[in-house]
Motif scaffolding. Structure first.
Motif, short mmCIF file in Angstrom:
data_model
loop_
_atom_site.label_atom_id
_atom_site.label_comp_id
_atom_site.label_asym_id
_atom_site.label_seq_id
_atom_site.Cartn_x
_atom_site.Cartn_y
_atom_site.Cartn_z
N LEU A 238 0.80 -1.17 0.09
CA LEU A 238 0.13 -0.14 -0.10
C LEU A 238 0.77 1.21 0.12
CD1 LEU A 238 -2.85 1.44 0.60
CD2 LEU A 238 -2.15 1.23 3.02
N GLU A 239 1.83 1.54 0.80
CA GLU A 239 2.79 2.36 1.02
C GLU A 239 3.50 2.69 -0.26
OE1 GLU A 239 2.41 4.45 3.45
OE2 GLU A 239 1.21 2.57 4.64
N ALA A 240 3.75 1.63 -1.14
CA ALA A 240 4.38 1.79 -2.49
C ALA A 240 3.57 2.43 -3.62
CB ALA A 240 5.32 0.70 -2.80
N LEU A 241 2.39 2.04 -3.47
CA LEU A 241 1.37 2.27 -4.76
C LEU A 241 0.65 3.64 -4.38
CD1 LEU A 241 0.09 -1.30 -5.27
CD2 LEU A 241 2.16 -0.06 -6.17
N ALA A 242 0.54 3.96 -3.05
CA ALA A 242 -0.56 5.04 -2.69
C ALA A 242 0.41 6.26 -2.01
CB ALA A 242 -1.81 4.69 -2.14
N THR A 243 -0.13 7.27 -2.18
CA THR A 243 0.15 8.71 -1.41
C THR A 243 -0.69 9.38 -0.77
OG1 THR A 243 1.83 10.37 -1.54
CG2 THR A 243 0.35 10.33 -3.36
N ASP A 244 -0.31 10.29 0.15
CA ASP A 244 -1.48 11.18 0.93
C ASP A 244 -2.73 10.37 1.42
OD1 ASP A 244 0.13 13.31 0.01
OD2 ASP A 244 -0.92 13.45 -1.92
N ILE A 245 -2.19 9.16 2.31
CA ILE A 245 -3.16 8.32 2.82
C ILE A 245 -3.80 8.88 4.07
CG2 ILE A 245 -3.72 6.06 3.44
CD1 ILE A 245 -1.24 5.17 2.02
N PRO A 246 -5.03 9.29 4.01
CA PRO A 246 -5.60 9.82 5.36
C PRO A 246 -5.57 8.97 6.74
CG PRO A 246 -7.26 10.10 3.45
CD PRO A 246 -6.08 9.19 3.03
N PHE B 87 -9.80 -3.71 8.83
CA PHE B 87 -10.63 -4.46 7.84
C PHE B 87 -9.79 -5.09 6.47
CE2 PHE B 87 -13.84 -1.34 8.98
CZ PHE B 87 -14.86 -2.25 9.68
N TRP B 88 -8.40 -5.10 6.69
CA TRP B 88 -7.53 -5.53 5.50
C TRP B 88 -6.79 -6.97 6.45
CZ3 TRP B 88 -4.36 -2.63 1.61
CH2 TRP B 88 -5.35 -1.86 0.80
N PRO B 89 -6.75 -7.96 5.73
CA PRO B 89 -7.24 -8.41 4.43
C PRO B 89 -8.69 -8.58 4.72
CG PRO B 89 -6.14 -10.35 5.45
CD PRO B 89 -5.66 -9.11 6.40
N GLY B 90 -9.44 -8.35 3.54
CA GLY B 90 -10.84 -8.40 3.52
C GLY B 90 -11.73 -7.60 2.47
N GLY B 91 -12.78 -7.68 2.69
CA GLY B 91 -13.85 -6.90 1.72
C GLY B 91 -13.95 -5.54 1.43
N LEU B 92 -12.72 -4.89 1.74
CA LEU B 92 -12.86 -3.56 1.46
C LEU B 92 -11.69 -2.61 0.48
CD1 LEU B 92 -13.64 -0.65 2.72
CD2 LEU B 92 -11.57 -0.83 4.24
N THR B 93 -12.20 -2.06 -0.35
CA THR B 93 -11.52 -1.50 -1.64
C THR B 93 -11.45 0.04 -1.28
OG1 THR B 93 -12.03 -3.21 -3.19
CG2 THR B 93 -11.01 -1.09 -3.84
N LEU B 94 -10.09 0.54 -1.12
CA LEU B 94 -9.96 2.01 -0.94
C LEU B 94 -9.34 2.60 -2.12
CD1 LEU B 94 -8.32 2.03 2.57
CD2 LEU B 94 -10.54 2.85 2.19
N ILE B 95 -10.07 3.81 -2.50
CA ILE B 95 -9.64 4.56 -3.67
C ILE B 95 -8.45 5.70 -3.21
CG2 ILE B 95 -10.28 6.03 -5.56
CD1 ILE B 95 -12.84 4.69 -5.81
N LEU B 96 -7.52 5.63 -3.42
CA LEU B 96 -6.40 6.59 -3.01
C LEU B 96 -5.63 7.37 -4.10
CD1 LEU B 96 -5.07 3.95 -0.53
CD2 LEU B 96 -6.28 6.05 -0.04
N GLN B 97 -4.76 8.23 -3.78
CA GLN B 97 -3.98 8.99 -4.97
C GLN B 97 -2.95 8.12 -4.97
OE1 GLN B 97 -4.61 11.72 -6.19
NE2 GLN B 97 -6.47 12.38 -5.02
N ALA B 98 -2.59 7.69 -6.48
CA ALA B 98 -1.57 6.91 -6.77
C ALA B 98 -0.06 7.56 -6.78
CB ALA B 98 -1.78 6.39 -8.29
N GLY C 44 -5.34 9.79 -11.73
CA GLY C 44 -4.35 9.74 -10.84
C GLY C 44 -4.76 9.11 -9.63
N THR C 45 -5.68 8.22 -9.51
CA THR C 45 -6.16 7.50 -8.37
C THR C 45 -5.68 6.15 -8.56
OG1 THR C 45 -8.31 7.36 -8.78
CG2 THR C 45 -7.72 9.36 -7.74
N VAL C 46 -5.87 5.19 -7.77
CA VAL C 46 -5.94 3.56 -7.67
C VAL C 46 -6.94 3.27 -6.80
CG1 VAL C 46 -3.79 3.48 -6.23
CG2 VAL C 46 -4.33 1.75 -7.75
N ALA C 47 -7.46 2.23 -7.07
CA ALA C 47 -8.33 1.42 -5.87
C ALA C 47 -7.70 0.19 -5.48
CB ALA C 47 -9.39 1.02 -6.49
#
Length: 220
Positions: free
Chosen positions: A75-83, A93-104, A117-120
Protein backbone atom coordinates in the motif's frame (compact mmCIF):
# COMPACT_ATOMS: atom_id res chain seq x y z
CA UNK A 1 -8.44 -24.07 -24.78
CA UNK A 2 -8.38 -22.57 -21.28
CA UNK A 3 -7.22 -24.84 -18.47
CA UNK A 4 -9.15 -25.27 -15.19
CA UNK A 5 -7.36 -26.46 -12.06
CA UNK A 6 -9.08 -27.82 -8.96
CA UNK A 7 -7.12 -26.19 -6.15
CA UNK A 8 -8.50 -28.63 -3.57
CA UNK A 9 -6.30 -31.31 -5.19
CA UNK A 10 -2.63 -30.77 -4.21
CA UNK A 11 -1.20 -31.78 -7.59
CA UNK A 12 -3.61 -29.59 -9.53
CA UNK A 13 -3.00 -26.73 -7.10
CA UNK A 14 0.76 -26.82 -7.69
CA UNK A 15 0.35 -27.05 -11.45
CA UNK A 16 -2.34 -24.40 -11.59
CA UNK A 17 -0.39 -21.91 -9.50
CA UNK A 18 2.75 -22.46 -11.58
CA UNK A 19 0.87 -21.94 -14.83
CA UNK A 20 -1.01 -18.94 -13.42
CA UNK A 21 2.29 -17.26 -12.50
CA UNK A 22 3.62 -17.94 -15.99
CA UNK A 23 0.45 -16.63 -17.61
CA UNK A 24 0.58 -13.39 -15.63
CA UNK A 25 4.26 -13.02 -16.52
CA UNK A 26 3.57 -13.16 -20.26
CA UNK A 27 0.63 -10.76 -20.08
CA UNK A 28 -2.24 -13.29 -20.17
CA UNK A 29 -5.35 -13.35 -18.01
CA UNK A 30 -6.03 -15.62 -15.03
CA UNK A 31 -9.20 -16.23 -13.03
CA UNK A 32 -8.56 -16.56 -9.30
CA UNK A 33 -10.84 -17.01 -6.29
CA UNK A 34 -10.94 -14.20 -3.75
CA UNK A 35 -12.74 -13.85 -0.44
CA UNK A 36 -15.66 -12.09 -2.15
CA UNK A 37 -16.15 -13.32 -5.74
CA UNK A 38 -13.98 -14.81 -8.49
CA UNK A 39 -11.63 -12.26 -10.02
CA UNK A 40 -10.20 -11.76 -13.50
CA UNK A 41 -6.53 -10.91 -13.00
CA UNK A 42 -3.80 -9.29 -15.08
CA UNK A 43 -0.34 -7.84 -14.42
CA UNK A 44 -1.06 -4.34 -13.12
CA UNK A 45 2.17 -3.03 -14.65
CA UNK A 46 1.47 -4.33 -18.17
CA UNK A 47 -0.75 -1.91 -20.11
CA UNK A 48 -1.35 -4.59 -22.74
CA UNK A 49 -2.51 -7.09 -20.11
CA UNK A 50 -4.81 -4.52 -18.47
CA UNK A 51 -6.33 -3.71 -21.86
CA UNK A 52 -6.91 -7.42 -22.44
CA UNK A 53 -8.75 -7.54 -19.10
CA UNK A 54 -10.97 -4.62 -20.07
CA UNK A 55 -11.65 -6.14 -23.49
CA UNK A 56 -12.52 -9.55 -22.02
CA UNK A 57 -15.10 -7.95 -19.72
CA UNK A 58 -16.43 -5.56 -22.34
CA UNK A 59 -15.37 -2.48 -20.38
CA UNK A 60 -13.79 0.78 -21.49
CA UNK A 61 -10.84 2.71 -20.10
CA UNK A 62 -13.38 4.83 -18.20
CA UNK A 63 -13.86 1.83 -15.87
CA UNK A 64 -10.32 1.07 -14.62
CA UNK A 65 -9.89 -2.12 -12.60
CA UNK A 66 -8.95 -2.19 -8.92
CA UNK A 67 -5.57 -3.57 -7.89
CA UNK A 68 -5.16 -6.44 -5.43
CA UNK A 69 -2.03 -6.38 -3.29
CA UNK A 70 -0.32 -8.98 -1.07
CA UNK A 71 0.37 -6.84 2.00
CA UNK A 72 -0.13 -3.50 3.66
CA UNK A 73 3.52 -2.72 2.89
CA UNK A 74 2.60 -2.64 -0.80
CA UNK A 75 0.00 0.00 0.00
CA UNK A 76 2.76 2.43 0.94
CA UNK A 77 4.51 1.88 -2.39
CA UNK A 78 1.44 2.34 -4.58
CA UNK A 79 -0.46 5.14 -2.83
CA UNK A 80 0.35 8.54 -1.39
CA UNK A 81 -1.40 11.08 0.85
CA UNK A 82 -3.23 8.30 2.71
CA UNK A 83 -5.60 9.83 5.29
CA UNK A 84 -5.38 8.63 8.88
CA UNK A 85 -9.00 7.46 8.69
CA UNK A 86 -8.16 5.29 5.68
CA UNK A 87 -5.23 3.78 7.57
CA UNK A 88 -7.59 2.95 10.43
CA UNK A 89 -9.86 1.10 8.00
CA UNK A 90 -6.90 -0.81 6.60
CA UNK A 91 -5.88 -1.86 10.10
CA UNK A 92 -9.40 -3.09 10.86
CA UNK A 93 -10.59 -4.59 7.57
CA UNK A 94 -7.51 -5.79 5.67
CA UNK A 95 -7.23 -8.43 4.54
CA UNK A 96 -10.90 -8.39 3.67
CA UNK A 97 -13.76 -7.02 1.62
CA UNK A 98 -12.79 -3.35 1.56
CA UNK A 99 -11.40 -1.49 -1.46
CA UNK A 100 -9.89 1.97 -0.94
CA UNK A 101 -9.58 4.58 -3.69
CA UNK A 102 -6.40 6.55 -3.00
CA UNK A 103 -4.04 8.92 -4.75
CA UNK A 104 -1.62 6.81 -6.79
CA UNK A 105 2.12 7.30 -6.38
CA UNK A 106 2.93 9.58 -9.37
CA UNK A 107 6.11 7.75 -10.39
CA UNK A 108 4.40 4.40 -11.02
CA UNK A 109 4.88 3.08 -14.55
CA UNK A 110 1.43 1.65 -15.20
CA UNK A 111 -1.72 2.38 -17.18
CA UNK A 112 -4.93 1.09 -15.61
CA UNK A 113 -7.18 3.32 -17.71
CA UNK A 114 -8.63 6.75 -17.05
CA UNK A 115 -7.99 6.87 -13.30
CA UNK A 116 -7.45 10.60 -12.82
CA UNK A 117 -4.32 9.82 -10.84
CA UNK A 118 -6.03 7.50 -8.36
CA UNK A 119 -5.89 3.78 -7.70
CA UNK A 120 -8.36 1.40 -6.00
CA UNK A 121 -6.49 -1.01 -3.72
CA UNK A 122 -7.52 -4.10 -1.75
CA UNK A 123 -5.80 -6.89 0.16
CA UNK A 124 -8.02 -9.98 -0.14
CA UNK A 125 -8.58 -12.44 2.70
CA UNK A 126 -7.99 -15.52 0.57
CA UNK A 127 -4.91 -17.74 0.86
CA UNK A 128 -4.82 -18.69 -2.83
CA UNK A 129 -5.09 -15.10 -3.98
CA UNK A 130 -2.46 -13.93 -1.48
CA UNK A 131 -0.07 -16.70 -2.50
CA UNK A 132 -0.38 -15.72 -6.15
CA UNK A 133 0.00 -12.02 -5.33
CA UNK A 134 3.14 -12.75 -3.28
CA UNK A 135 4.69 -14.29 -6.39
CA UNK A 136 3.42 -11.91 -9.07
CA UNK A 137 3.16 -8.58 -7.27
CA UNK A 138 0.13 -6.31 -7.64
CA UNK A 139 -2.58 -7.55 -9.99
CA UNK A 140 -5.30 -5.60 -11.73
CA UNK A 141 -8.37 -7.63 -10.76
CA UNK A 142 -12.00 -7.13 -11.65
CA UNK A 143 -14.89 -9.49 -11.04
CA UNK A 144 -14.73 -12.47 -13.42
CA UNK A 145 -17.82 -11.74 -15.48
CA UNK A 146 -18.96 -9.89 -18.56
CA UNK A 147 -20.05 -6.33 -17.89
CA UNK A 148 -23.70 -6.30 -16.89
CA UNK A 149 -23.73 -9.94 -15.81
CA UNK A 150 -23.66 -11.21 -12.20
CA UNK A 151 -20.24 -11.69 -10.63
CA UNK A 152 -18.93 -15.24 -10.93
CA UNK A 153 -19.35 -17.19 -7.69
CA UNK A 154 -17.74 -20.35 -9.11
CA UNK A 155 -14.97 -21.06 -11.59
CA UNK A 156 -17.59 -22.63 -13.88
CA UNK A 157 -19.56 -19.35 -13.87
CA UNK A 158 -16.41 -17.54 -14.98
CA UNK A 159 -15.63 -20.07 -17.72
CA UNK A 160 -19.16 -19.74 -19.11
CA UNK A 161 -18.74 -15.98 -19.50
CA UNK A 162 -15.05 -15.51 -20.28
CA UNK A 163 -14.09 -18.75 -22.03
CA UNK A 164 -10.79 -18.77 -23.90
CA UNK A 165 -10.02 -15.11 -23.20
CA UNK A 166 -8.51 -16.50 -19.96
CA UNK A 167 -5.44 -18.77 -19.96
CA UNK A 168 -5.79 -20.35 -16.52
CA UNK A 169 -8.77 -20.81 -14.20
CA UNK A 170 -7.99 -21.56 -10.55
CA UNK A 171 -11.00 -23.33 -9.03
CA UNK A 172 -11.14 -22.69 -5.30
CA UNK A 173 -14.72 -23.84 -4.83
CA UNK A 174 -17.88 -21.72 -4.63
CA UNK A 175 -17.73 -18.29 -3.07
CA UNK A 176 -20.32 -18.05 -0.31
CA UNK A 177 -20.31 -14.38 0.67
CA UNK A 178 -22.34 -13.21 -2.30
CA UNK A 179 -21.12 -9.62 -2.03
CA UNK A 180 -18.34 -7.78 -3.81
CA UNK A 181 -16.07 -5.55 -1.75
CA UNK A 182 -17.21 -2.23 -0.36
CA UNK A 183 -15.46 0.62 -2.17
CA UNK A 184 -14.52 3.74 -0.21
CA UNK A 185 -13.11 6.89 -1.82
CA UNK A 186 -10.36 8.34 0.38
CA UNK A 187 -9.04 10.97 -2.06
CA UNK A 188 -10.84 14.01 -0.62
CA UNK A 189 -8.23 16.49 0.56
CA UNK A 190 -10.38 17.22 3.62
CA UNK A 191 -9.82 13.67 4.83
CA UNK A 192 -13.50 12.74 4.56
CA UNK A 193 -14.30 9.27 3.24
CA UNK A 194 -17.17 8.45 0.89
CA UNK A 195 -18.72 5.08 0.10
CA UNK A 196 -18.78 4.53 -3.66
CA UNK A 197 -20.22 1.01 -3.56
CA UNK A 198 -21.91 -0.82 -0.71
CA UNK A 199 -20.65 -4.37 -0.33
CA UNK A 200 -19.10 -6.84 2.08
CA UNK A 201 -18.29 -4.25 4.78
CA UNK A 202 -21.31 -2.29 5.99
CA UNK A 203 -21.47 1.47 6.44
CA UNK A 204 -22.17 0.86 10.12
CA UNK A 205 -18.96 -1.15 10.47
CA UNK A 206 -16.97 1.56 8.73
CA UNK A 207 -18.49 4.32 10.86
CA UNK A 208 -17.72 2.36 14.02
CA UNK A 209 -14.02 2.75 13.15
CA UNK A 210 -13.80 6.25 11.64
CA UNK A 211 -16.89 8.01 13.03
CA UNK A 212 -17.62 11.37 11.39
CA UNK A 213 -14.79 10.91 8.90
CA UNK A 214 -17.27 8.84 6.87
CA UNK A 215 -19.36 11.31 4.90
CA UNK A 216 -22.92 11.50 6.18
CA UNK A 217 -24.38 11.17 2.67
CA UNK A 218 -22.38 8.05 1.81
CA UNK A 219 -24.13 5.01 0.54
CA UNK A 220 -25.33 4.88 -3.05
Amino acid sequence: MAAIYDCSAPTELLTGMRLARSAIGRGDLVVVPTDTVYGLAADAFSPRAVQRLLDAKGRTRQSPPPVLIPSTATLEALATDIPDAARSLVEEFWPGGLTLILQATPSLAWDLGDTGGTVALRMPADDLALELLADTGPLAVSSANLTGEPAAMTAANAVAMLGDSVSVYLDGGPRTGGLASTIVDATDHSGLLRIVRQGAVSAESLRAIVGDSLHAESGA
